[in-house]
Design an enzyme around this catalytic site. Structure first.
Site, PDB file in Angstrom:
ATOM      1  CB  SER A 482     -47.674 -33.012  20.401  1.00  0.00           C
ATOM      2  OG  SER A 482     -47.360 -31.788  19.878  1.00  0.00           O
ATOM      3  CG  ASP A 570     -39.957 -31.278  18.961  1.00  0.00           C
ATOM      4  OD1 ASP A 570     -40.199 -30.424  18.095  1.00  0.00           O
ATOM      5  OD2 ASP A 570     -40.711 -31.768  19.445  1.00  0.00           O
ATOM      6  CG  HIS A 602     -42.435 -32.162  17.253  1.00  0.00           C
ATOM      7  ND1 HIS A 602     -43.378 -32.042  18.951  1.00  0.00           N
ATOM      8  CD2 HIS A 602     -43.989 -31.975  17.065  1.00  0.00           C
ATOM      9  CE1 HIS A 602     -43.580 -32.032  19.499  1.00  0.00           C
ATOM     10  NE2 HIS A 602     -45.561 -32.462  18.610  1.00  0.00           N
TER      11      HIS A 602
END
Length: 625
Positions: A482, A570, A602
């Site tokens: 991320s 995601d 995610h």
């Protein structure tokens, strides 16, 4: 939709009309062993009732096993299919009856004909990443004595309720309500959503202030005081929260809000992070004010992390671990004033590992200070194997957390431990903006992503290399997910001569193109330094700033091999972000490898996916370091 107010428990679990969902943010409470508060997400069903045929004047709706092959499949997701049989009467005269039965197709003169249902393609908002198709929860009461489920009435229609608990007397319920309007934003990992703390009775009463974010309500044992956490709406998605106290008078349903002025932070906003025991308020927090008391055992140097799991009466249960010690449970009684806790270990760790770890304090140089928030330092956790495997110097893997408002505690991390056992040293960096260093540190990153955080990680790397000559400066790797992947890719582009390899999970690559696809569009504006409102329209200025702060702006300078791991589902960071970098690197002949996990979101949290990601990352590092 019309739903029965009472449903038999066995039907409520298996009925296609609804299903019970227990999530981390929806707590389950037990009252006198007979009543449970829980949450049901109602979903529309084509059948009007479970396990029965629905008969109208012209058609029958029936459920059959999957082994039957129809002319037209009317499938659901529960391992069964539903079919409609229509008699030979006039289709036009019977359309209304078929629609009222919930049928989408009718068999008419040998053909399956779609019904003109105007709502079947209507978009339904949900709560984003990890909460897909979760839209309108309801608080339900389960009576264990008679086996009935009833939906709690009195919840305002413009909020989604959760985190419910009984009020004194069991005639009312405290709950948190997430607002629907003007549209839903992602909830996962976000403590900055507009919520209210409410009391549901014959007439709902809002207990918290307006335009605030609240969570984790807890009631004192005598029922006189309610506490909860409170923060601002929008801005950083995780930040320091204040502890609020409501003096609750049952007879008159009156309240008085008192700010206890205790600033704390809990990274995940888990429902069980806060406890109200007698005159004590207990919580797990990375950072607390100096006026609070630390109940951990300062004499024990074995554990770097303590987490309060639960409190039963005065007995506390904690989970303790460190980077080289797997989690173990310890118990201790809440002490009297001035006394220390006597902790007892329930079971010693099954095994510990011989690699070492230490915390590094890092101070940015004067030219990297934040003008609005000067004097801030940050930290990193350095984990090293006991001895290099046949090497004179140890390769260093720079491990960067996501968020960005999260942190690497000095706790057990399976990825860190696994790579350390393979002979790699790891530097887990808590750059400015990480939680645990106060609100100013969090706010300092707003508008500075792609610059301040990148420089902080590089400064931590230089500090570690300077303090430990056994680390090899010529064999550096960057890994993260991320925002951690965002920073790992930035390091490759801004310091192309320093890093030899990178592995990134669901990284943010182009903040400008992410704007229209993320479930937390508010953070996309905030992180780039722009104020957000629901009616925000992208401007050329905002899009240009987001692009300039993104790794894609440095893609042409990247030299190191890149491993990308993307989740096809995601909702937070679209997998097309990673695809954008993949194409940019491949078009330039740069070594790049992409792993695609179509069923993951995610966090890439499926067990087989975690194993796949770790093995591929370890092999990628071994190949290129």
């Amino acid at each position: 939709m019309n739903h029965q107010k009472q449903i038999r428990i066995k039907d409520a679990v298996s009925s296609p009309c609804c299903h019970i969902v227990l999530r981390s943010c929806i707590s389950v409470f037990l009252k006198k062993q007979t009543h449970i508060l829980t949450c049901v997400y109602f979903q529309p069903s084509l059948a009007a009732c479970h396990g029965q045929s629905v008969r109208t004047n012209c058609c029958t709706w029936r459920r059959e096993a999957r082994t039957h092959q129809p002319k037209c499949k009317m499938g659901d997701t529960r391992g069964e299919r539903y079919y409609a049989n229509i008699c030979s009467c006039c289709f036009a005269n019977r359309t209304a009856e078929c629609l009222s039965a919930g049928l989408l197709f009718c068999f008419f003169w040998g053909w399956w004909v779609p019904m003109p249902n105007q709502d079947r393609s209507l978009y339904c908002e949900d709560w984003g990443e990890a909460l897909t198709n979760r839209s309108e929860p309801a608080i339900c009461v389960v009576d264990l004595e008679i086996g009935a489920v009833s939906v709690l009435e009195g919840v305002p229609p413009d909020v989604s309720p959760g985190q419910a608990l009984w009020a004194p007397g069991s005639q009312s319920v405290f709950f948190i309500g997430w607002y629907h309007e003007p549209f839903r934003l992602g909830l996962k990992f976000c403590s900055n959503r507009r919520l209210e703390s409410s009391l549901s009775s014959s007439k709902p009463e809002r207990l918290s202030g307006e335009n605030l974010s609240v969570s984790n309500p807890r009631l004192s044992p005598d029922g006189s005081t309610l506490i909860y956490l409170q923060g601002a709406v929008f801005g950083p998605h995780n930040q320091c929260l204040s502890l609020q106290q409501v003096l609750y008078v049952t007879a008159h349903l009156t309240s008085q809000r008192v700010d206890i002025s205790l600033c704390l932070f809990h990274p995940c906003q888990e429902p069980m992070c806060l406890f109200f025991i007698s005159s004590f308020t207990l919580f797990t927090s990375v950072f607390v004010s100096t006026s609070s008391s630390d109940l951990s055992d300062s004499s024990s140097q074995l554990y770097g992390s303590w987490k309060l799991l639960t409190v039963q009466r005065d007995l506390m249960v904690v989970c303790c671990s460190s980077p080289n010690t797997p989690p173990t449970l310890r118990v201790g009684f809440v002490p009297r004033a001035g006394e220390a806790v006597s902790w007892q270990t329930l079971q010693e760790p099954v095994m510990t590992f011989d690699f070492s770890w230490k915390v590094l304090d890092v101070a940015p140089p004067s030219d990297e200070e934040n003008a609005n928030y000067p004097g801030l330092d940050f930290g990193a956790v350095l984990v090293k194997p006991s001895s290099p495997l046949g090497e004179t110097r140890t390769p260093l893997v720079v491990f960067i957390h996501g968020g960005p408002h999260s942190q690497f505690p000095a706790e057990w991390n399976s990825t860190t431990a696994g790579l350390a056992k393979l002979g790699f040293a790891l530097l887990m960096v808590n750059y400015r903006g990480s939680t645990g260093f106060g609100q100013h540190s969090i706010l300092s990153l707003i508008g500075q992503i792609g610059s301040q955080d990148v420089k902080d990680v590089q400064r931590a790397v230089l500090t570690a290399l300077e303090r430990d000559p056994n680390l090899d400066p010529d064999r550096l790797a960057a890994i993260g997910g991320s925002h951690g992947g965002f920073l790992a890719c930035h390091l490759l582009g801004q310091y192309p001569e320093s890093y030899r390899v990178c592995a990134a999970r669901n990284p943010v690559i182009n903040a400008a193109t992410l704007l229209g696809t993320s479930d937390i569009v508010d953070w996309r504006y905030t992180s780039a330094g722009f104020h957000y409102s629901y009616d925000q329209i992208p401007t050329a200025e905002a899009l240009a700033a987001m692009l300039q702060k993104s790794p894609i702006a440095h893609a042409a300078k990247m030299k190191a091999p890149v491993l990308l791991m993307l989740g096809g589902r995601d909702r937070r960071v679209s997998p097309h972000q990673g695809m954008e970098l993949y194409k940019a690197l491949k078009s330039r002949g740069s070594p790049v490898r992409l792993l695609w996990f179509p069923e993951d979101g995610h966090s890439l949290s499926r067990v087989d996916t975690q194993v796949d990601c770790f093995l591929n990352t370890a092999l990628w590092l071994h190949q290129h370091l």
